[in-house]
Design a protein around this motif. Sequence first.
Motif, PDB file in Angstrom:
ATOM      1  N   PHE A  53      40.982 -15.954 -41.247  1.00 36.89           N
ATOM      2  CA  PHE A  53      41.281 -15.390 -40.045  1.00 36.89           C
ATOM      3  C   PHE A  53      42.032 -16.466 -39.250  1.00 36.89           C
ATOM      4  O   PHE A  53      42.952 -16.167 -38.460  1.00 36.89           O
ATOM      5  CB  PHE A  53      40.143 -14.780 -39.253  1.00 36.89           C
ATOM      6  N   GLU A  54      41.052 -17.709 -38.870  1.00 37.09           N
ATOM      7  CA  GLU A  54      41.558 -18.620 -37.784  1.00 37.09           C
ATOM      8  C   GLU A  54      42.870 -19.240 -38.072  1.00 37.09           C
ATOM      9  O   GLU A  54      43.893 -19.373 -37.447  1.00 37.09           O
ATOM     10  CB  GLU A  54      40.396 -19.658 -37.604  1.00 37.09           C
ATOM     11  N   LYS A  55      43.018 -19.501 -39.701  1.00 34.93           N
ATOM     12  CA  LYS A  55      44.323 -20.123 -40.100  1.00 34.93           C
ATOM     13  C   LYS A  55      45.357 -19.216 -39.872  1.00 34.93           C
ATOM     14  O   LYS A  55      46.779 -19.660 -39.733  1.00 34.93           O
ATOM     15  CB  LYS A  55      44.225 -20.417 -41.614  1.00 34.93           C
ATOM     16  N   THR A  56      45.183 -17.933 -40.145  1.00 35.51           N
ATOM     17  CA  THR A  56      46.290 -16.735 -39.975  1.00 35.51           C
ATOM     18  C   THR A  56      46.709 -16.636 -38.486  1.00 35.51           C
ATOM     19  O   THR A  56      47.871 -16.583 -38.336  1.00 35.51           O
ATOM     20  CB  THR A  56      45.850 -15.490 -40.383  1.00 35.51           C
ATOM     21  N   ILE A  57      45.717 -16.635 -37.548  1.00 35.34           N
ATOM     22  CA  ILE A  57      46.187 -16.663 -36.055  1.00 35.34           C
ATOM     23  C   ILE A  57      46.955 -18.044 -35.677  1.00 35.34           C
ATOM     24  O   ILE A  57      47.884 -17.719 -35.050  1.00 35.34           O
ATOM     25  CB  ILE A  57      44.815 -16.877 -35.394  1.00 35.34           C
ATOM     26  N   GLN A  58      46.482 -19.020 -36.263  1.00 33.97           N
ATOM     27  CA  GLN A  58      47.366 -20.309 -36.009  1.00 33.97           C
ATOM     28  C   GLN A  58      49.118 -20.012 -36.533  1.00 33.97           C
ATOM     29  O   GLN A  58      49.871 -20.252 -35.954  1.00 33.97           O
ATOM     30  CB  GLN A  58      46.897 -21.547 -36.578  1.00 33.97           C
ATOM     31  N   ILE A  60      50.498 -17.371 -37.548  1.00 28.97           N
ATOM     32  CA  ILE A  60      51.272 -16.342 -36.663  1.00 28.97           C
ATOM     33  C   ILE A  60      51.607 -16.601 -35.316  1.00 28.97           C
ATOM     34  O   ILE A  60      52.631 -16.505 -34.694  1.00 28.97           O
ATOM     35  CB  ILE A  60      50.532 -14.890 -36.623  1.00 28.97           C
ATOM     36  N   SER A  61      50.892 -17.366 -34.568  1.00 34.82           N
ATOM     37  CA  SER A  61      51.091 -17.600 -33.060  1.00 34.82           C
ATOM     38  C   SER A  61      52.348 -18.782 -33.247  1.00 34.82           C
ATOM     39  O   SER A  61      52.934 -18.735 -32.313  1.00 34.82           O
ATOM     40  CB  SER A  61      49.916 -18.384 -32.402  1.00 34.82           C
ATOM     41  N   ARG A  62      52.492 -19.561 -34.148  1.00 37.12           N
ATOM     42  CA  ARG A  62      53.457 -20.368 -34.465  1.00 37.12           C
ATOM     43  C   ARG A  62      54.723 -19.519 -34.723  1.00 37.12           C
ATOM     44  O   ARG A  62      55.928 -19.785 -34.362  1.00 37.12           O
ATOM     45  CB  ARG A  62      53.246 -21.648 -35.415  1.00 37.12           C
ATOM     46  N   LYS A  63      54.483 -18.612 -35.657  1.00 38.87           N
ATOM     47  CA  LYS A  63      55.921 -17.834 -36.007  1.00 38.87           C
ATOM     48  C   LYS A  63      56.388 -16.980 -34.942  1.00 38.87           C
ATOM     49  O   LYS A  63      57.558 -17.106 -34.696  1.00 38.87           O
ATOM     50  CB  LYS A  63      55.355 -17.001 -37.175  1.00 38.87           C
ATOM     51  N   TYR A  64      55.574 -16.368 -34.150  1.00 39.58           N
ATOM     52  CA  TYR A  64      56.181 -15.552 -32.933  1.00 39.58           C
ATOM     53  C   TYR A  64      56.139 -16.215 -31.669  1.00 39.58           C
ATOM     54  O   TYR A  64      56.498 -15.754 -30.577  1.00 39.58           O
ATOM     55  CB  TYR A  64      55.297 -14.419 -33.011  1.00 39.58           C
ATOM     56  N   ARG A  65      55.783 -17.542 -31.764  1.00 40.10           N
ATOM     57  CA  ARG A  65      55.813 -18.342 -30.492  1.00 40.10           C
ATOM     58  C   ARG A  65      55.033 -17.804 -29.228  1.00 40.10           C
ATOM     59  O   ARG A  65      55.441 -17.323 -28.321  1.00 40.10           O
ATOM     60  CB  ARG A  65      57.304 -18.695 -30.065  1.00 40.10           C
ATOM     61  N   VAL A  66      53.677 -17.416 -29.638  1.00 36.25           N
ATOM     62  CA  VAL A  66      52.851 -17.000 -28.659  1.00 36.25           C
ATOM     63  C   VAL A  66      51.494 -17.650 -28.689  1.00 36.25           C
ATOM     64  O   VAL A  66      51.385 -18.520 -29.496  1.00 36.25           O
ATOM     65  CB  VAL A  66      52.479 -15.243 -29.122  1.00 36.25           C
ATOM     66  N   SER A  67      50.792 -17.599 -27.539  1.00 31.36           N
ATOM     67  CA  SER A  67      49.674 -18.488 -27.399  1.00 31.36           C
ATOM     68  C   SER A  67      48.576 -17.991 -28.402  1.00 31.36           C
ATOM     69  O   SER A  67      48.235 -16.953 -28.539  1.00 31.36           O
ATOM     70  CB  SER A  67      49.204 -18.242 -25.948  1.00 31.36           C
ATOM     71  N   GLU A  68      48.057 -19.030 -29.163  1.00 37.20           N
ATOM     72  CA  GLU A  68      47.056 -18.873 -29.970  1.00 37.20           C
ATOM     73  C   GLU A  68      45.797 -18.266 -29.249  1.00 37.20           C
ATOM     74  O   GLU A  68      45.081 -17.318 -29.767  1.00 37.20           O
ATOM     75  CB  GLU A  68      46.595 -20.004 -30.781  1.00 37.20           C
ATOM     76  N   LYS A  69      45.699 -18.855 -28.140  1.00 34.34           N
ATOM     77  CA  LYS A  69      44.369 -18.312 -27.099  1.00 34.34           C
ATOM     78  C   LYS A  69      44.642 -17.083 -26.743  1.00 34.34           C
ATOM     79  O   LYS A  69      43.453 -16.181 -26.874  1.00 34.34           O
ATOM     80  CB  LYS A  69      44.445 -19.267 -26.134  1.00 34.34           C
ATOM     81  N   GLU A  70      45.748 -16.498 -26.583  1.00 34.00           N
ATOM     82  CA  GLU A  70      45.933 -15.056 -26.286  1.00 34.00           C
ATOM     83  C   GLU A  70      45.908 -14.274 -27.297  1.00 34.00           C
ATOM     84  O   GLU A  70      45.126 -13.182 -27.220  1.00 34.00           O
ATOM     85  CB  GLU A  70      47.364 -14.773 -25.729  1.00 34.00           C
ATOM     86  N   LEU A  71      46.454 -14.673 -28.429  1.00 34.21           N
ATOM     87  CA  LEU A  71      46.232 -13.938 -29.762  1.00 34.21           C
ATOM     88  C   LEU A  71      44.677 -13.582 -30.255  1.00 34.21           C
ATOM     89  O   LEU A  71      44.224 -12.815 -30.314  1.00 34.21           O
ATOM     90  CB  LEU A  71      47.115 -14.470 -30.845  1.00 34.21           C
ATOM     91  N   MET A  72      44.015 -14.915 -30.149  1.00 33.87           N
ATOM     92  CA  MET A  72      42.670 -14.666 -30.439  1.00 33.87           C
ATOM     93  C   MET A  72      41.906 -13.935 -29.408  1.00 33.87           C
ATOM     94  O   MET A  72      41.117 -13.086 -29.795  1.00 33.87           O
ATOM     95  CB  MET A  72      42.046 -16.101 -30.399  1.00 33.87           C
ATOM     96  N   GLY A  73      42.142 -14.114 -28.124  1.00 34.60           N
ATOM     97  CA  GLY A  73      41.788 -13.107 -26.996  1.00 34.60           C
ATOM     98  C   GLY A  73      41.933 -11.594 -27.523  1.00 34.60           C
ATOM     99  O   GLY A  73      41.025 -10.741 -27.170  1.00 34.60           O
ATOM    100  N   TYR A  74      42.940 -11.163 -27.983  1.00 41.42           N
ATOM    101  CA  TYR A  74      43.324 -10.039 -28.336  1.00 41.42           C
ATOM    102  C   TYR A  74      41.930  -9.534 -29.323  1.00 41.42           C
ATOM    103  O   TYR A  74      41.547  -8.346 -29.240  1.00 41.42           O
ATOM    104  CB  TYR A  74      44.657  -9.787 -28.868  1.00 41.42           C
ATOM    105  N   PHE A  75      41.855 -10.258 -30.379  1.00 44.38           N
ATOM    106  CA  PHE A  75      41.179  -9.956 -31.462  1.00 44.38           C
ATOM    107  C   PHE A  75      39.656 -10.141 -30.856  1.00 44.38           C
ATOM    108  O   PHE A  75      38.660  -9.452 -31.564  1.00 44.38           O
ATOM    109  CB  PHE A  75      41.528 -10.640 -32.752  1.00 44.38           C
ATOM    110  N   GLU A  76      39.589 -10.834 -29.879  1.00 42.81           N
ATOM    111  CA  GLU A  76      38.051 -10.662 -29.381  1.00 42.81           C
ATOM    112  C   GLU A  76      37.557  -9.377 -28.784  1.00 42.81           C
ATOM    113  O   GLU A  76      36.460  -9.084 -28.808  1.00 42.81           O
ATOM    114  CB  GLU A  76      37.835 -11.984 -28.585  1.00 42.81           C
ATOM    115  N   THR A  77      38.636  -8.976 -28.313  1.00 40.78           N
ATOM    116  CA  THR A  77      38.459  -7.483 -27.637  1.00 40.78           C
ATOM    117  C   THR A  77      38.263  -6.382 -28.810  1.00 40.78           C
ATOM    118  O   THR A  77      37.769  -5.313 -28.542  1.00 40.78           O
ATOM    119  CB  THR A  77      39.418  -6.819 -26.756  1.00 40.78           C
ATOM    120  N   VAL A  78      38.797  -6.801 -29.897  1.00 45.26           N
ATOM    121  CA  VAL A  78      38.523  -5.783 -31.231  1.00 45.26           C
ATOM    122  C   VAL A  78      36.952  -6.307 -31.630  1.00 45.26           C
ATOM    123  O   VAL A  78      37.024  -7.329 -32.109  1.00 45.26           O
ATOM    124  CB  VAL A  78      39.998  -5.815 -32.196  1.00 45.26           C
ATOM    125  N   SER A  79      36.316  -5.145 -31.882  1.00 43.48           N
ATOM    126  CA  SER A  79      34.872  -5.665 -32.412  1.00 43.48           C
ATOM    127  C   SER A  79      35.125  -6.141 -33.867  1.00 43.48           C
ATOM    128  O   SER A  79      36.070  -6.044 -34.551  1.00 43.48           O
ATOM    129  CB  SER A  79      34.124  -4.595 -32.271  1.00 43.48           C
TER     130      SER A  79
END
Length: 92
Positions: A53-58, A60-79
């Motif tokens: 999961f963490e590697k995938t987040i890294q 994908i965040s690079r691929k789409y140029r989005v913040s890794e922290k924001e992306l992880m934050g989204y998934f933290e809201t999903v249980s």
Amino acid sequence: MPKRFDSFYTPVTEKDEHKKSKEYKKLSPKMRDAVDDIFAKMDSKPQDFLNTFEKTIQQISRKYRVSEKELMGYFETVSYTHLRAHETGRNL
């Protein structure tokens, strides 16, 4: 001899279920694309998704140029339970 329920039951997971959430609808278009890509990866290799999961987040965040922290934050809201159910193909 009666059959066990799990011998003939096949779970049905609704595709793109995450798109119905309030959190998803608040995301920017780039973040939505990133989240969609993560869920697609989850669907393609559900058996080991949580291990990577963490590697995938890294990635994908690079691929789409989005913040890794924001992306992880989204998934933290999903249980975690929801992600685990997705990994095993169960509905909640």
